[in-house]
Write a protein that holds these residues in place. Structure first.
Motif: not given
Length: 214
Positions: A36-42, A45-46, A114-120, A135-144
């Protein structure tokens, strides 16, 4: 490599004890980034840093740093952070990773930082809300996190550590678009990827101007 938060987690904190024991003598981390993190980073992102919450010996933090992003890696276990820090040093990434030894119930990233916040692999509704706010404007939140189904095989698992139906997407504040929320039945987990809407510069002034004119 910088470290922050030392001393914020009491020595008898049960999670600190439990995770230090897991990551102690004999544990060999793979440092493989979570899918999930690899997907988000791909995804697009701002500019900006990554916050990796409850990171453990995180391959995601290393991957983000390899892409040139500053990373704040937070965990209750200093043993996990030491493993991550040592690997970051071996890869020449130590200058990009800030290690924060903290209990997430008492620590939160700055809003819109943050451009990306991860919680796994971790769930706490209050921490999730703080993460969404970061999460910054245009940024992603990834959670599992685990779903309630996990309690069928782990009856001692507190229900508040598990996602309720519809969560975490149902807890997102306004301004987020859910890109994906899907089940991982084999692991009794659910994952979500959401993006905060990008607000064009000056849009707030335009809205205010229209309200005044009306």
């Amino acid at each position: 490599m910088s470290a922050e938060g030392s001393g914020l987690v009491p020595g008898d904190h049960p999670d600190r004890i439990r995770w230090n024991a897991k990551y102690g003598t004999g544990f060999v981390p793979s440092f493989r980034p979570h899918p999930l993190a690899a997907r988000a980073l791909a995804l697009g992102l701002p500019d900006g840093p990554v916050a990796d919450l409850a990171c453990g010996p995180s391959g995601a933090a290393l991957l983000a740093a390899e892409q040139g992003r500053p990373v704040t890696a937070v965990d209750v276990s200093e043993v996990a952070l030491d493993l991550l820090g040592a690997e970051a040093g071996r890869r020449g990434l130590g200058h990009l990773i800030t290690l924060v030894h903290a209990d997430l119930s008492g620590w939160a990233p700055a809003p819109r930082s943050s451009a990306l916040v991860l919680g796994i692999g971790f769930w706490d509704a209050a921490v999730f809300r703080a993460a969404a706010a970061a999460v910054a404007d245009g940024g992603l939140l990834a959670w599992e996190a685990l779903t309630a189904e996990a309690r069928r095989t782990h009856v001692s698992l507190p229900p508040e550590w598990c996602l309720a139906p519809g969560e975490p997407a149902s807890l997102l504040p306004p301004g987020f678009d859910v890109l994906d929320q899907s089940e991982i039945p084999a692991r009794n987990r659910r994952q979500m990827l959401a993006r905060r809407d990008h607000v064009p510069k000056g849009a707030g002034n335009d809205i205010q101007r229209h309200m005044i004119m009306d």
